[in-house]
Design an enzyme around this catalytic site. Structure first.
Site, PDB file in Angstrom:
ATOM      1  N   SER A   7       0.836  -1.199   0.000  1.00 52.82           N
ATOM      2  CA  SER A   7       0.000   0.000   0.000  1.00 52.82           C
ATOM      3  C   SER A   7       0.871   1.249   0.000  1.00 52.82           C
ATOM      4  O   SER A   7       1.698   1.460   0.892  1.00 52.82           O
ATOM      5  CB  SER A   7      -0.901   0.012   1.230  1.00 52.82           C
ATOM      6  OG  SER A   7      -1.417   1.316   1.395  1.00 52.82           O
ATOM      7  N   HIS A  32      -0.995  -1.337  -4.307  1.00 55.61           N
ATOM      8  CA  HIS A  32      -2.304  -1.065  -3.698  1.00 55.61           C
ATOM      9  C   HIS A  32      -2.446   0.446  -3.500  1.00 55.61           C
ATOM     10  O   HIS A  32      -1.633   1.076  -2.817  1.00 55.61           O
ATOM     11  CB  HIS A  32      -2.376  -1.805  -2.362  1.00 55.61           C
ATOM     12  CG  HIS A  32      -3.700  -1.754  -1.694  1.00 55.61           C
ATOM     13  ND1 HIS A  32      -4.755  -2.596  -2.000  1.00 55.61           N
ATOM     14  CD2 HIS A  32      -4.150  -0.956  -0.699  1.00 55.61           C
ATOM     15  CE1 HIS A  32      -5.790  -2.315  -1.226  1.00 55.61           C
ATOM     16  NE2 HIS A  32      -5.458  -1.324  -0.425  1.00 55.61           N
ATOM     17  N   ASP A  34      -4.768   3.419  -2.167  1.00 57.38           N
ATOM     18  CA  ASP A  34      -5.887   3.703  -1.267  1.00 57.38           C
ATOM     19  C   ASP A  34      -6.449   5.100  -1.517  1.00 57.38           C
ATOM     20  O   ASP A  34      -5.821   6.103  -1.186  1.00 57.38           O
ATOM     21  CB  ASP A  34      -5.404   3.624   0.191  1.00 57.38           C
ATOM     22  CG  ASP A  34      -5.114   2.204   0.612  1.00 57.38           C
ATOM     23  OD1 ASP A  34      -6.045   1.378   0.585  1.00 57.38           O
ATOM     24  OD2 ASP A  34      -3.953   1.919   0.968  1.00 57.38           O
ATOM     25  N   MET A  36      -9.163   7.832  -0.573  1.00 58.52           N
ATOM     26  CA  MET A  36     -10.023   8.172   0.573  1.00 58.52           C
ATOM     27  C   MET A  36     -10.617   9.565   0.385  1.00 58.52           C
ATOM     28  O   MET A  36      -9.912  10.481  -0.050  1.00 58.52           O
ATOM     29  CB  MET A  36      -9.193   8.169   1.858  1.00 58.52           C
ATOM     30  CG  MET A  36      -8.519   6.844   2.134  1.00 58.52           C
ATOM     31  SD  MET A  36      -7.527   6.947   3.634  1.00 58.52           S
ATOM     32  CE  MET A  36      -6.907   5.285   3.730  1.00 58.52           C
ATOM     33  N   HIS A  65      -8.139   0.702  -4.297  1.00 55.81           N
ATOM     34  CA  HIS A  65      -9.084   0.461  -3.207  1.00 55.81           C
ATOM     35  C   HIS A  65      -9.839   1.763  -2.941  1.00 55.81           C
ATOM     36  O   HIS A  65      -9.272   2.709  -2.397  1.00 55.81           O
ATOM     37  CB  HIS A  65      -8.270   0.006  -1.982  1.00 55.81           C
ATOM     38  CG  HIS A  65      -9.081  -0.234  -0.748  1.00 55.81           C
ATOM     39  ND1 HIS A  65      -8.505  -0.438   0.489  1.00 55.81           N
ATOM     40  CD2 HIS A  65     -10.429  -0.318  -0.550  1.00 55.81           C
ATOM     41  CE1 HIS A  65      -9.451  -0.630   1.390  1.00 55.81           C
ATOM     42  NE2 HIS A  65     -10.628  -0.555   0.790  1.00 55.81           N
ATOM     43  N   MET A  67     -12.163   3.981  -1.043  1.00 54.56           N
ATOM     44  CA  MET A  67     -12.852   4.221   0.228  1.00 54.56           C
ATOM     45  C   MET A  67     -13.563   5.556   0.105  1.00 54.56           C
ATOM     46  O   MET A  67     -13.196   6.561   0.723  1.00 54.56           O
ATOM     47  CB  MET A  67     -11.834   4.211   1.383  1.00 54.56           C
ATOM     48  CG  MET A  67     -11.371   2.812   1.729  1.00 54.56           C
ATOM     49  SD  MET A  67      -9.828   2.800   2.654  1.00 54.56           S
ATOM     50  CE  MET A  67      -8.661   2.925   1.315  1.00 54.56           C
ATOM     51  N   MET A 136     -11.186  -6.384   5.089  1.00 55.85           N
ATOM     52  CA  MET A 136     -10.479  -5.350   5.863  1.00 55.85           C
ATOM     53  C   MET A 136     -10.146  -5.923   7.239  1.00 55.85           C
ATOM     54  O   MET A 136     -11.037  -6.341   7.982  1.00 55.85           O
ATOM     55  CB  MET A 136     -11.365  -4.108   6.069  1.00 55.85           C
ATOM     56  CG  MET A 136     -11.529  -3.182   4.883  1.00 55.85           C
ATOM     57  SD  MET A 136     -10.024  -2.511   4.148  1.00 55.85           S
ATOM     58  CE  MET A 136      -9.159  -1.805   5.514  1.00 55.85           C
ATOM     59  N   GLY A 141      -9.055   3.725   6.766  1.00 54.59           N
ATOM     60  CA  GLY A 141      -8.793   5.156   6.945  1.00 54.59           C
ATOM     61  C   GLY A 141      -7.331   5.480   7.183  1.00 54.59           C
ATOM     62  O   GLY A 141      -6.862   6.539   6.796  1.00 54.59           O
ATOM     63  N   PHE A 142      -6.635   4.572   7.825  1.00 55.26           N
ATOM     64  CA  PHE A 142      -5.255   4.882   8.201  1.00 55.26           C
ATOM     65  C   PHE A 142      -4.358   3.650   8.088  1.00 55.26           C
ATOM     66  O   PHE A 142      -4.810   2.535   8.328  1.00 55.26           O
ATOM     67  CB  PHE A 142      -5.200   5.398   9.652  1.00 55.26           C
ATOM     68  CG  PHE A 142      -6.063   6.606   9.867  1.00 55.26           C
ATOM     69  CD1 PHE A 142      -5.595   7.887   9.568  1.00 55.26           C
ATOM     70  CD2 PHE A 142      -7.366   6.458  10.322  1.00 55.26           C
ATOM     71  CE1 PHE A 142      -6.413   8.996   9.737  1.00 55.26           C
ATOM     72  CE2 PHE A 142      -8.195   7.567  10.497  1.00 55.26           C
ATOM     73  CZ  PHE A 142      -7.714   8.831  10.206  1.00 55.26           C
ATOM     74  N   GLY A 143      -3.097   3.905   7.765  1.00 63.61           N
ATOM     75  CA  GLY A 143      -2.110   2.834   7.806  1.00 63.61           C
ATOM     76  C   GLY A 143      -1.601   2.657   9.225  1.00 63.61           C
ATOM     77  O   GLY A 143      -1.906   3.451  10.121  1.00 63.61           O
ATOM     78  N   GLY A 144      -0.856   1.592   9.452  1.00 59.39           N
ATOM     79  CA  GLY A 144      -0.163   1.415  10.727  1.00 59.39           C
ATOM     80  C   GLY A 144      -1.012   0.971  11.900  1.00 59.39           C
ATOM     81  O   GLY A 144      -0.585   1.088  13.045  1.00 59.39           O
ATOM     82  N   ASP A 174      -6.293  -6.709   4.001  1.00 57.80           N
ATOM     83  CA  ASP A 174      -5.764  -5.346   4.028  1.00 57.80           C
ATOM     84  C   ASP A 174      -5.832  -4.772   5.441  1.00 57.80           C
ATOM     85  O   ASP A 174      -6.919  -4.562   5.975  1.00 57.80           O
ATOM     86  CB  ASP A 174      -6.595  -4.487   3.054  1.00 57.80           C
ATOM     87  CG  ASP A 174      -6.065  -3.074   2.919  1.00 57.80           C
ATOM     88  OD1 ASP A 174      -4.974  -2.774   3.456  1.00 57.80           O
ATOM     89  OD2 ASP A 174      -6.742  -2.252   2.258  1.00 57.80           O
ATOM     90  N   GLY A 175      -4.664  -4.520   6.011  1.00 51.52           N
ATOM     91  CA  GLY A 175      -4.595  -3.830   7.293  1.00 51.52           C
ATOM     92  C   GLY A 175      -3.857  -4.614   8.361  1.00 51.52           C
ATOM     93  O   GLY A 175      -4.235  -5.738   8.713  1.00 51.52           O
ATOM     94  N   GLY A 176      -2.759  -4.045   8.828  1.00 55.90           N
ATOM     95  CA  GLY A 176      -2.039  -4.641   9.951  1.00 55.90           C
ATOM     96  C   GLY A 176      -1.289  -5.924   9.610  1.00 55.90           C
ATOM     97  O   GLY A 176      -0.919  -6.675  10.514  1.00 55.90           O
ATOM     98  N   GLY A 196       1.263  -2.056   4.078  1.00 59.24           N
ATOM     99  CA  GLY A 196       1.662  -0.654   3.934  1.00 59.24           C
ATOM    100  C   GLY A 196       2.876  -0.358   4.769  1.00 59.24           C
ATOM    101  O   GLY A 196       4.016  -0.320   4.282  1.00 59.24           O
ATOM    102  N   SER A 197       2.653  -0.181   6.080  1.00 51.15           N
ATOM    103  CA  SER A 197       3.775   0.177   6.958  1.00 51.15           C
ATOM    104  C   SER A 197       4.825  -0.927   7.028  1.00 51.15           C
ATOM    105  O   SER A 197       6.007  -0.640   7.196  1.00 51.15           O
ATOM    106  CB  SER A 197       3.258   0.553   8.345  1.00 51.15           C
ATOM    107  OG  SER A 197       2.316  -0.388   8.791  1.00 51.15           O
TER     108      SER A 197
END
Ligand code: DX5
Ligand code: ZN
Length: 221
Positions: A7, A32, A34, A36, A65, A67, A136, A141-144, A174-176, A196-197
């Site tokens: 991401s 990816h 994102d 928003m 993606h 959002m 998800m 809304g946010f990375g990390g 997607d996420g974490g 992402g992160s």
């Protein structure tokens, strides 16, 4: 096939093209992106004009993606910008089925994303029409953010649903996701892995290679 889709949200936005080059050098197949709108999610990122500029930098699959509220309004713009896959949120569309059809009519692959609290049952009548389900594993809304553990069960449920219907569809998480938990999401049934992160939080080339090495180790590459 396992696909890594880093991401861009966690890249250094002053040097986006450099970040993309590192992914290309590592042999990463997808990017990816994102999008928003500050309404569907409490953050604003970038839109089609930025994606259009990035299209000139790489041949990677553009995994967009969305959002945003009522994404049907912007699908032509993302097609023109060079999107290959477009994923919309089930929660953001008044007319989910027609929005999926519109993505496909434009010649893009269609994905449906589910927020953490959204049940898999919303896919029941559209599963045959889509190319990908995005689970998800954080609130969008946010990375990390930290991985929400119940997402593993949801990935398993989606994989079971696809198998029962004999559908060859991608399941994206997607996420974490990081180097420590990626094997558990693969074992649950995900095959498109967003990070992402865990990629851009350090050396993007090295981190991507580490993910790809794990993919190879699972034997499902
Ligand atoms: C969150 C985005 C994600 C995010 C993932 O709303 O959809 O793609 O960038 O970032 P990490 O991997 O850091 O959780
Ligand atoms: Zn995303």
């Amino acid at each position: 096939m396992l696909i890594l889709s880093p991401s861009l949200l966690s890249v250094d936005f002053a040097h986006i093209a450099d970040g993309i080059k590192e992914l290309d050098r590592a042999g990463v197949p997808a990017l990816h992106l994102d999008v928003m709108d500050g309404s569907f999610v409490p953050n604003i990122s970038f839109g089609a004009p930025v994606i259009k500029c990035l299209r000139k930098e790489t041949n990677m699959i553009f995994d967009v993606h969305l959002m945003i509220d009522e994404p049907a309004r912007y699908l032509e713009d993302f097609k023109k910008a060079g999107a290959d896959w477009v994923t919309i949120h089930a929660e953001s569309c008044t007319h989910l089925h027609s929005t999926i059809m519109k993505i496909k009519e434009l010649g893009m692959k269609a994905g449906v994303a589910l927020n953490p609290a959204t049940p898999v049952s919303v896919l029941d009548y559209v599963m045959e029409d889509i190319d990908m389900v995005l689970v998800m594993s954080v609130n969008p809304g946010f990375g990390g953010q930290s991985f929400i553990q119940s997402s593993l069960r949801k990935i398993e449920e989606v994989r079971r649903m696809a198998d029962e219907r004999d559908l060859d569809i991608n399941i994206e998480v997607d996420g974490g996701v990081n180097l420590k938990n990626v094997e558990s999401v693969i074992n649950a049934g995900a095959n498109v892995i967003v990070a992402g992160s865990a990629v851009f939080g350090g050396d993007a080339y090295e981190n991507s290679c580490d993910f790809l090495r794990i993919f190879e180790k699972t034997g499902r590459k």
